[in-house]
Design a protein around this motif. Structure first.
Motif, PDB file in Angstrom:
ATOM      1  N   TYR A   1       5.424  26.735  -9.822  1.00  0.00           N
ATOM      2  CA  TYR A   1       4.988  26.508 -11.210  1.00  0.00           C
ATOM      3  C   TYR A   1       3.476  26.683 -11.331  1.00  0.00           C
ATOM      4  CZ  TYR A   1       4.109  23.977 -15.569  1.00  0.00           C
ATOM      5  OH  TYR A   1       3.703  23.620 -16.824  1.00  0.00           O
ATOM      6  N   MET A   2       2.721  26.127 -10.376  1.00  0.00           N
ATOM      7  CA  MET A   2       1.266  26.247 -10.414  1.00  0.00           C
ATOM      8  C   MET A   2       0.820  27.694 -10.227  1.00  0.00           C
ATOM      9  SD  MET A   2       0.252  22.858  -8.225  1.00  0.00           S
ATOM     10  CE  MET A   2      -1.471  23.290  -8.180  1.00  0.00           C
ATOM     11  N   SER A   3       1.445  28.396  -9.273  1.00  0.00           N
ATOM     12  CA  SER A   3       1.048  29.786  -9.023  1.00  0.00           C
ATOM     13  C   SER A   3       1.406  30.688 -10.206  1.00  0.00           C
ATOM     14  CB  SER A   3       1.713  30.297  -7.751  1.00  0.00           C
ATOM     15  OG  SER A   3       3.117  30.268  -7.877  1.00  0.00           O
ATOM     16  N   HIS A   4       2.538  30.390 -10.887  1.00  0.00           N
ATOM     17  CA  HIS A   4       2.915  31.188 -12.054  1.00  0.00           C
ATOM     18  C   HIS A   4       1.910  31.006 -13.194  1.00  0.00           C
ATOM     19  CE1 HIS A   4       5.544  33.445 -14.650  1.00  0.00           C
ATOM     20  NE2 HIS A   4       5.650  32.441 -15.508  1.00  0.00           N
ATOM     21  N   ASN A   5       1.493  29.752 -13.432  1.00  0.00           N
ATOM     22  CA  ASN A   5       0.485  29.505 -14.466  1.00  0.00           C
ATOM     23  C   ASN A   5      -0.869  30.119 -14.097  1.00  0.00           C
ATOM     24  OD1 ASN A   5       2.139  28.156 -16.216  1.00  0.00           O
ATOM     25  ND2 ASN A   5       1.710  26.142 -15.372  1.00  0.00           N
ATOM     26  N   TYR A   6      -1.212  30.053 -12.804  1.00  0.00           N
ATOM     27  CA  TYR A   6      -2.454  30.676 -12.346  1.00  0.00           C
ATOM     28  C   TYR A   6      -2.423  32.182 -12.579  1.00  0.00           C
ATOM     29  CZ  TYR A   6      -5.927  32.496  -9.087  1.00  0.00           C
ATOM     30  OH  TYR A   6      -6.962  33.178  -8.537  1.00  0.00           O
TER      31      TYR A   6
ATOM     32  N   LYS B   1      -0.718  33.810 -14.882  1.00  0.00           N
ATOM     33  CA  LYS B   1      -0.798  34.132 -16.315  1.00  0.00           C
ATOM     34  C   LYS B   1      -2.186  33.830 -16.898  1.00  0.00           C
ATOM     35  CE  LYS B   1       2.717  31.722 -17.764  1.00  0.00           C
ATOM     36  NZ  LYS B   1       3.738  31.184 -18.708  1.00  0.00           N
ATOM     37  N   LEU B   2      -2.780  32.674 -16.495  1.00  0.00           N
ATOM     38  CA  LEU B   2      -4.028  32.256 -17.126  1.00  0.00           C
ATOM     39  C   LEU B   2      -5.262  32.916 -16.522  1.00  0.00           C
ATOM     40  CD1 LEU B   2      -3.305  28.436 -17.500  1.00  0.00           C
ATOM     41  CD2 LEU B   2      -3.205  30.181 -19.267  1.00  0.00           C
TER      42      LEU B   2
END
Length: 573
Positions: free
Chosen positions: A513-518, A520-521
């Motif tokens: 979850y953290m790597s996916h948000n990283y 995208k952002l």
């Protein structure tokens, strides 16, 4: 030219030649109980020598002969099992690299050199697990690789802590303040490679590899690497007071968990994988009870009959259109008599039936644990695990060999010479290896005097487990276990006491979850806007706007080129 050269047909013969050459030094080392140590000084770093060390001792030579003999038979079996594979030469080279890595681990007592074999096993096992290149194989390969990387990191930490001793030879360790960290790091590395709790979930997942690979991984190479590492380090590691109790507790927990899980499983290869997990726990428990030579004895005998079990299972899977479900097979005693007979012999050796190879090693461990003063509760759990082993082994045999046939009546069941010859070689070794090693090898086991009731206890438990499996098979058409009746018990058993979700989805959810948000952002937004792609887009827009605003006259183009030239000259100055 290499495309036409059949490496797969020559690899088995090559390993047999190496095995015959290696027999002479093995007989010499075992008969005279001698150890040869060869050292070459490669270079020195600030007075610390980097040595290339080679050890030829009875334990290492015996285990190397076992690995090479099993590998030769498995490669012979793979010529039939993998005959339709387009990349069988690549597969054979990978298996040979696997065998080479294991032999490097056996013969190199130097920690840095040993890391070559240790990491080689991890890398090649990952490539072999993902061999079929589908999502299931990739998921299994990632669990296998990531779990084994924990052991790799701890072994690197042990190498760093050993730097203060001025050498990395595992035979010459001495007591220092860092011993606690070294012993803990090596213990964790061995537990991850041998799939002890809580690192057990990768072992059944590695069943995604082809069956010949499973026969090697689960018998004599990858999973036994951790056990062999502890055997090499045992004199140094047993100096810690907490080492033996910790090893005994984790080993008995692993044995019980694997035994309970195997009673409710219907996947043929997974049952054999869980039985491997149970026997690895028995080896670790023997070392936890300070019986290191008996642990080695059981490791060698287990490698032989477990390879036979996988070869027999592979022949059944090959004949049933590569289906691994027990409930689809049955009545193979008449249709495949050689494979069925060898399967029964392997299961009897696994249970510890008298005068089979497993009887000499497993019963000796149990008798020695009853003879010496050990924890009574742990002893009872080990004896209960012996009954569980007999239960799931006989259930496996009853379902496959004598059960009703539920498969397609047009199945083509065959026993090719390339299938039967490895089975017969491994079956003969599964019968005679236990008594041969007990008579010849220097196991340093003194005479034991135990009561007759203690002597018969393992045999009674084996017979009790077999009778329970027979009774349940006769009373139930579905061959169900008692644990299947309760949904919670059934899920807990099939998921290895919930180790599978805890060690895969649970631990990976937050980092994913953290790597996916990283991604995208940061990577797909700000870095693209401020990086090379954003600057390129900005310069294109500026140049296009300048060209649109300016009139198409030669003077304007000359002016723009002169300005750009001046800017370049200023930048270069």
């Amino acid at each position: 030219m290499l495309q036409n050269f059949k490496i797969s047909l020559m690899a088995s013969k090559l390993l047999w030649i190496i095995f015959m050459v290696l027999l002479t030094p093995t007989f010499y080392a075992v008969f005279y109980n001698t150890t040869m140590l060869l050292e070459w000084n490669l270079f020195s770093i600030s007075s610390t020598p980097i040595m290339f060390t080679l050890i030829l001792d009875p334990l290492g030579l015996m285990f190397s002969c076992t690995v090479i003999m099993i590998s030769a038979n498995v490669l012979k079996f793979s010529t039939v099992y993998m005959k339709d594979d387009k990349f069988i030469n690549r597969f054979t080279v990978l298996v040979l690299l696997f065998v080479l890595s294991m032999n490097m681990l056996i013969f190199f007592p130097h920690l840095i050199m040993l890391l070559l074999g240790w990491d080689g096993l991890g890398i090649v096992s990952f490539i072999l697990v993902i061999y079929y290149q589908n999502p299931k194989s990739l998921a299994a390969g990632m669990i296998t690789a990531l779990t084994n990387r924990i052991g790799d990191v701890t072994l690197l930490l042990a190498i760093a802590w050993t730097l203060s001793q001025g050498h990395w030879n595992i035979l010459h360790m001495w007591n220092l303040d860092e011993n606690f960290y070294q012993i803990l790091a090596i213990t964790v590395a061995a537990m991850t490679k041998s799939a002890q709790m809580p690192f057990s979930s990768w072992l059944p997942a590695a069943m995604a590899a082809p069956t010949p690979v499973s026969a090697l991984v689960h018998s004599s190479t990858l999973v036994t690497a951790g056990v062999f590492l502890l055997i090499r380090f045992y004199d140094f590691m047993s100096t810690a007071w907490w080492f033996s109790p910790l090893l005994l507790f984790t080993a008995v927990s692993t044995t019980l968990m694997a035994g309970f899980s195997a009673t409710t499983e219907c996947d043929m290869k997974k049952i054999i994988a869980l039985s491997t997990l149970s026997q690895l726990g028995m080896m670790m428990a023997a070392m936890g009870l300070n019986m290191v030579h008996l642990a080695f004895f059981h490791m060698v005998t287990h490698a032989l009959f477990k390879a036979l079990l996988f070869v027999c299972a592979g022949s059944f899977i090959h004949s049933h259109m590569h289906s691994q479900d027990l409930r689809w097979m049955g009545n193979l005693a008449k249709q495949m008599p050689t494979a069925s007979s060898c399967l029964i012999m392997a299961n009897l050796a696994l249970c510890g039936f008298p005068f089979m190879s497993g009887f000499y090693s497993k019963d000796m461990i149990l008798e020695a644990s009853m003879h010496y003063a050990h924890n009574m509760f742990m002893m009872l759990l080990m004896l209960f695990a012996v009954g569980l082993t007999s239960f799931y082994s006989i259930r496996f045999s009853l379902c496959v060999v004598w059960g009703t046939n539920n498969c397609n009546p047009y199945m083509h069941l065959e026993e090719d010479n390339s299938l039967t010859s490895p089975m017969l070689v491994l079956a003969s070794m599964s019968v005679i290896s236990g008594s041969l090693i007990a008579w010849v090898a220097p196991l340093k086991q003194e005479m034991m005097m135990i009561h007759l009731c203690e002597k018969y206890t393992p045999l009674v438990l084996v017979i009790t487990g077999a009778m329970l499996a027979w009774a349940m098979s006769a009373s139930s058409q579905k061959n169900e276990s008692i644990l299947m009746h309760s949904p919670m018990n059934h899920y807990a058993s099939c998921m290895m006491w919930f180790l599978v979700p805890l060690s895969s989805q649970f631990t990976m959810k937050l980092p994913m979850y953290m790597s996916h948000n990283y991604l995208k952002l940061t990577d797909q937004s700000w870095l693209e806007a401020l990086g090379g792609q954003g600057m390129s887009s900005f310069s294109n827009k500026v140049s296009n706007s300048l060209m649109i605003s300016s009139k198409p006259m030669p003077v304007n183009y000359l002016m723009m080129s002169s300005v750009l030239g001046l800017m370049l000259m200023l930048v270069m100055i």
